[in-house]
Design an enzyme around this catalytic site. Structure first.
Site, PDB file in Angstrom:
ATOM      1  N   GLU A 116     -15.759-170.960  21.011  1.00  0.00           N
ATOM      2  CA  GLU A 116     -14.392-170.456  20.875  1.00  0.00           C
ATOM      3  C   GLU A 116     -14.456-168.953  20.652  1.00  0.00           C
ATOM      4  OE1 GLU A 116     -13.219-172.274  17.205  1.00  0.00           O
ATOM      5  OE2 GLU A 116     -13.791-174.266  17.917  1.00  0.00           O
ATOM      6  N   LYS A 118     -13.948-165.631  18.623  1.00  0.00           N
ATOM      7  CA  LYS A 118     -13.824-165.369  17.194  1.00  0.00           C
ATOM      8  C   LYS A 118     -12.643-164.427  17.008  1.00  0.00           C
ATOM      9  CE  LYS A 118     -16.580-164.019  13.214  1.00  0.00           C
ATOM     10  NZ  LYS A 118     -15.636-163.100  12.598  1.00  0.00           N
ATOM     11  N   ASP A 120     -10.151-161.935  15.243  1.00  0.00           N
ATOM     12  CA  ASP A 120     -10.315-160.936  14.202  1.00  0.00           C
ATOM     13  C   ASP A 120      -9.008-160.818  13.430  1.00  0.00           C
ATOM     14  OD1 ASP A 120     -11.669-159.153  12.722  1.00  0.00           O
ATOM     15  OD2 ASP A 120     -11.580-157.507  14.174  1.00  0.00           O
ATOM     16  N   TYR A 229      -8.531-173.690  14.086  1.00  0.00           N
ATOM     17  CA  TYR A 229      -9.845-174.072  14.610  1.00  0.00           C
ATOM     18  C   TYR A 229     -10.664-174.904  13.641  1.00  0.00           C
ATOM     19  CZ  TYR A 229     -10.731-169.867  11.845  1.00  0.00           C
ATOM     20  OH  TYR A 229     -10.761-168.947  10.831  1.00  0.00           O
ATOM     21  N   LYS A 317     -21.767-161.982  17.580  1.00  0.00           N
ATOM     22  CA  LYS A 317     -20.977-160.745  17.550  1.00  0.00           C
ATOM     23  C   LYS A 317     -21.163-159.957  18.838  1.00  0.00           C
ATOM     24  CE  LYS A 317     -19.029-160.695  13.456  1.00  0.00           C
ATOM     25  NZ  LYS A 317     -19.224-159.701  12.433  1.00  0.00           N
ATOM     26  N   CYS A 411       4.495-124.713  17.464  1.00  0.00           N
ATOM     27  CA  CYS A 411       4.563-125.990  18.168  1.00  0.00           C
ATOM     28  C   CYS A 411       4.335-125.781  19.663  1.00  0.00           C
ATOM     29  CB  CYS A 411       5.934-126.633  17.931  1.00  0.00           C
ATOM     30  SG  CYS A 411       6.188-128.076  18.970  1.00  0.00           S
ATOM     31  N   CYS A 414       7.947-126.665  21.489  1.00  0.00           N
ATOM     32  CA  CYS A 414       9.183-125.888  21.321  1.00  0.00           C
ATOM     33  C   CYS A 414       8.967-124.515  20.708  1.00  0.00           C
ATOM     34  CB  CYS A 414      10.194-126.680  20.497  1.00  0.00           C
ATOM     35  SG  CYS A 414       9.788-126.731  18.739  1.00  0.00           S
ATOM     36  N   CYS A 429       5.621-130.046  13.395  1.00  0.00           N
ATOM     37  CA  CYS A 429       6.585-129.108  13.956  1.00  0.00           C
ATOM     38  C   CYS A 429       7.903-129.304  13.213  1.00  0.00           C
ATOM     39  CB  CYS A 429       6.778-129.386  15.441  1.00  0.00           C
ATOM     40  SG  CYS A 429       8.314-128.714  16.060  1.00  0.00           S
ATOM     41  N   CYS A 434      13.168-129.889  18.873  1.00  0.00           N
ATOM     42  CA  CYS A 434      11.918-129.990  19.614  1.00  0.00           C
ATOM     43  C   CYS A 434      12.014-131.156  20.591  1.00  0.00           C
ATOM     44  CB  CYS A 434      10.761-130.210  18.663  1.00  0.00           C
ATOM     45  SG  CYS A 434       9.191-130.417  19.502  1.00  0.00           S
TER      46      CYS A 434
HETATM   47  S1  IVH Z   1     -14.987-171.500  11.976  1.00  0.00           S
HETATM   48  C1  IVH Z   1     -17.217-172.973   8.006  1.00  0.00           C
HETATM   49  N1  IVH Z   1     -13.887-170.496  14.163  1.00  0.00           N
HETATM   50  O1  IVH Z   1     -14.595-165.750  11.110  1.00  0.00           O
HETATM   51  C2  IVH Z   1     -16.816-171.816   8.841  1.00  0.00           C
HETATM   52  N2  IVH Z   1     -14.038-169.116  12.232  1.00  0.00           N
HETATM   53  O2  IVH Z   1     -17.045-164.627  10.059  1.00  0.00           O
HETATM   54  C3  IVH Z   1     -15.517-172.011   9.465  1.00  0.00           C
HETATM   55  N3  IVH Z   1     -13.039-166.890  12.504  1.00  0.00           N
HETATM   56  O3  IVH Z   1     -14.228-167.056   7.875  1.00  0.00           O
HETATM   57  C4  IVH Z   1     -15.137-170.889  10.351  1.00  0.00           C
HETATM   58  N4  IVH Z   1     -12.366-167.178  14.587  1.00  0.00           N
HETATM   59  O4  IVH Z   1     -12.095-166.393   9.196  1.00  0.00           O
HETATM   60  C5  IVH Z   1     -14.240-170.263  12.876  1.00  0.00           C
HETATM   61  N5  IVH Z   1     -12.880-169.745  16.141  1.00  0.00           N
HETATM   62  C6  IVH Z   1     -13.242-169.538  14.868  1.00  0.00           C
HETATM   63  C7  IVH Z   1     -12.984-168.310  14.216  1.00  0.00           C
HETATM   64  C8  IVH Z   1     -13.405-168.130  12.887  1.00  0.00           C
HETATM   65  C9  IVH Z   1     -12.395-166.345  13.555  1.00  0.00           C
HETATM   66  C10 IVH Z   1     -13.263-166.207  11.202  1.00  0.00           C
HETATM   67  C11 IVH Z   1     -13.050-167.055   9.982  1.00  0.00           C
HETATM   68  C12 IVH Z   1     -14.381-167.061   9.267  1.00  0.00           C
HETATM   69  C13 IVH Z   1     -14.991-165.795   9.763  1.00  0.00           C
HETATM   70  C14 IVH Z   1     -16.495-165.828   9.617  1.00  0.00           C
END
Ligand code: IVH
Length: 673
Positions: A116, A118, A120, A229, A317, A411, A414, A429, A434
């Site tokens: 999946e 990740k 942010d 998730y 990552k 500026c 203007c 400015c 302006c």
């Molecule tokens: S599973 C037991 N799935 O990333 C761990 N985490 O760096 C359960 N995060 O604390 C996490 N997308 O806040 C999971 N598809 C995803 C995620 C995800 C973002 C975050 C989550 C976690 C952190 C860890």
């Protein structure tokens, strides 16, 4: 309480189901089947029935608008701790993870994984009891989080009631990431730039900041999203695999990750990760990697946890989006609020799928700190914040021909003077006219809390501006009806209405006008204070900061900014022109040149709701002129809620908080003393 006729109860429940379904189609599936107007109609119909009959079921979408502001968040313990994930920074590290899994399971066989994106954002736990959203908590330290239920309820993608699955588990804790998508993030920052609020550095901070608002009506405006998730504690249900769980989530109307794959063996996982990384620049949300999980829940249990991380999952990552390129030039750019930002013009370079040719250098402190010069070779990064940044100068590439770029004296748009306020990094400015700022200034001038010119919203200001009808601040009062009739969006009636509204604004109060001018640091409240102390606009001309600082509650920053504004020749000239064009402000705080005595509403905060016999603006001005404060939302500090017909959630809130509700007759009695 009235008894509710069965057919009305049914009608309310049907409307709720219908609206929730449309919510789901719009926010989760991204595939609406009705127009916004039709949706609004249904929503209002429901609101009216609920209010009339005092029957508001827990899953009603009308309860998503936010509630009274909190003093602080309560702490909540997670039934199952919310753990974090280990990281892998290379494909080799992923292979090592796969080896560990196999070793632990004492198996040579390829393992089935899920992949999946990740997200942010901010990790969140949703607690459903008997299928109804009962609580939402942030991760906190993993064991104890903060109760943000009212805020999370405003996120439309999150179901308030589990639908579409049978049986509904007695209790289920669903975990996921609350995030802000990139478009929303950009919009939010743009509007913050206009209102002089500090910008969010990236979508994650924006999401976290929005969830951790004590006033949930602010969260409601921020358009957050969620991807679910993970599973916490459950009672009355079990899942065989992560894939089964995701399927269940989908069926139950939960938003799930935008991509979800199953793969047998780590090599396939790596292929999928490459695919997600390629797609990354096109995804509408910020992702910094991919999460790999062992699919089978039985195997997950065998693998278990080490300290605070599961052995059955890992985060891969992505590399930061970076590249090396040349700064060909630096130019100053004037923003809509007059802030001058140095921009580096780069030799175009592809970063993460996008060609980057400009990068903000933020401000001159930053230029000094990083010692950035024209001609430098630099490392540029496109991080979560989309806007590329210069990370560092590669000193070894210096030839000696590089040039420094000092802040401009005037500026660049203007020619007005430039100021740098003490303690602030930005140069600004000061010109009221302006061109870089006029559009935004007029938008603010016409807005509801300011001159309240009906029909002159964002779109029309932009239209008038783009057609060259408003170039200067004062051009607003030069617009003629025939100018409008030439424009695409205007017909006889709408043109006349706008002309009338502009005309009416000429007679606004001094308080509104002072706020409408958009002087830095002068908000609505300060403008009202000023109007209580200065009778006429001219009394502020050639103002000295000390004069303003005599007013209690007004500090040096505001005083200096105001004095600067009212000592600028060009600004005073514009104000005189406005007067020549018919501006004639009133000041109800003064009677026959004398400051009014303390009004009967002195020190009171009053919130107006519903339809009253007088226009809301008139009532607000009246409250202010009698010493009171007309506020927009109900809190414990509210003295009265003045409620008219069809009063909505504010009335409800007042009742909950025990705030006194009065009608118009009672209000009139109070103001007559
Ligand atoms: S599973 C037991 N799935 O990333 C761990 N985490 O760096 C359960 N995060 O604390 C996490 N997308 O806040 C999971 N598809 C995803 C995620 C995800 C973002 C975050 C989550 C976690 C952190 C860890």
């Amino acid at each position: 309480m009235k008894t509710i006729p069965t057919d009305i109860r049914k009608q309310i429940e049907k409307l709720i189901a219908e609206i929730n379904e449309h919510n789901y189609r719009y926010y989760v599936l991204d595939a609406p089947v009705i127009s916004d107007a039709e949706y609004d109609r249904l929503f209002r119909q429901l609101q009216k029935l609920e209010e009339e009959y005092g029957y508001i079921p827990v899953d009603s979408p009308t309860q998503r608008v936010g509630a009274a502001a909190l003093e602080k968040f309560e702490k909540v313990k997670h039934t199952e701790p919310m753990l974090s994930l280990g990281n892998a920074f290379s494909h080799d590290e992923l292979r090592e993870f796969d080896q560990r899994v196999k070793r632990f399971l004492k198996s040579e066989q390829d393992v089935e994984y899920t992949v999946e994106p990740k997200y942010d954002g901010l990790a969140m736990e949703l607690v459903y009891k008997k299928g109804v959203l009962a609580a939402a908590a942030t991760r906190g330290d993993g064991f104890v989080g903060e109760d943000v239920t009212t805020n999370v309820r405003t996120i439309r993608a999150i179901p308030v009631k589990i639908e579409g699955v049978h049986p509904v588990p007695e209790e289920i804790d669903i975990r996921g990431e609350v995030y802000m998508d990139l478009r929303e993030f950009e919009k939010l920052n743009k509007s913050r730039e206009m209102s002089e609020d500090a910008l969010f550095a990236n979508p994650r901070n924006a999401a976290a900041g929005s969830v951790r608002q004590l006033d949930s009506s602010i969260t409601a405006k921020r358009k957050l999203h969620m991807a679910c998730y993970g599973l916490g504690a459950t009672k009355g249900t079990e899942f065989k695999s992560q894939a089964d769980f995701i399927d269940w989530l989908k069926k139950a109307h939960f938003p799930t990750p935008a991509r979800f794959y199953k793969a047998i063996g780590i090599d396939k996982v790596i292929d999928i990760i490459k695919k997600i990384e390629e797609e990354r620049p096109k995804l509408p949300f910020e992702t910094d990697g991919a999460v790999i999980k062992v699919n089978d829940v039985e195997l997950q249990k065998q693998l278990g946890y080490k300290t605070r991380e599961p052995r059955w999952a890992i985060a891969f990552k992505f590399a930061a989006h970076q590249a090396t390129t040349l700064i060909q030039d630096i130019i100053p750019s004037v923003g809509r609020t007059g802030t001058i930002t140095p921009i580096a013009l780069l030799k175009p370079v592809p970063i993460g799928g996008v060609t980057v040719s400009r990068s903000t250098l933020h401000n001159w402190d930053e230029i000094d700190r990083k010692d950035i010069r024209i001609g430098d070779t630099v490392v540029v990064e496109r991080a979560g914040d989309v806007i590329p940044h210069v990370i560092t100068v590669i000193q070894e590439k210096r030839t000696g021909g590089e040039r420094k770029f000092p802040p401009p004296q005037h500026c660049p748009v203007c020619g007005s003077d430039i100021e740098r306020e003490e303690g602030e990094v930005a140069y600004r400015c000061l010109g009221l006219n302006c061109e870089a700022q006029v559009l935004e200034k007029i938008r603010h001038y016409a807005s509801r809390g300011a001159m309240d010119i009906e029909g002159l919203g964002e779109k029309n200001v932009e239209l008038l501006y783009s057609k060259g009808l408003i170039k200067h601040f004062d051009d607003l009062y030069r617009i003629k009806k025939h100018d409008l009739l030439d424009l695409p969006r205007f017909a006889e009636k709408s043109a006349q209405n706008l002309i009338d509204a502009i005309e009416k604004s000429k007679k606004a109060t001094l308080a509104r006008f002072l706020y409408a001018l958009g002087v830095i640091h002068v908000g609505e409240y300060a403008a009202r204070l000023l109007a209580k102390n200065f009778e006429k606009l001219e009394d502020l001309y050639q103002l000295r900061p000390e004069q303003v600082m005599e007013i209690k509650q007004i500090g040096e920053k505001l005083a200096t900014s105001l004095a600067k504004f009212f000592n600028d020749k060009e600004n005073l000239h514009t104000l005189d022109t406005l007067k020549k064009l018919g501006l004639s402000l009133s000041n109800p705080d003064f009677v026959a040149g004398q400051k009014k005595q303390k009004g009967p509403l002195e020190g009171m905060t009053i919130v107006i709701t519903g339809t009253l016999s007088r226009p809301r603006q008139e009532l607000e001005d009246l409250i202010e002129s009698l010493g009171g404060h007309a506020a927009g939302s109900v809190s414990k500090k509210t003295s009265y809620v003045l409620a008219g017909e069809e009063a909505g959630s504010k009335l409800e809130k007042a009742k909950n908080l025990g705030v006194k509700v009065i009608n118009e007759m009672e209000f009139d009695k109070i103001i007559k003393g």
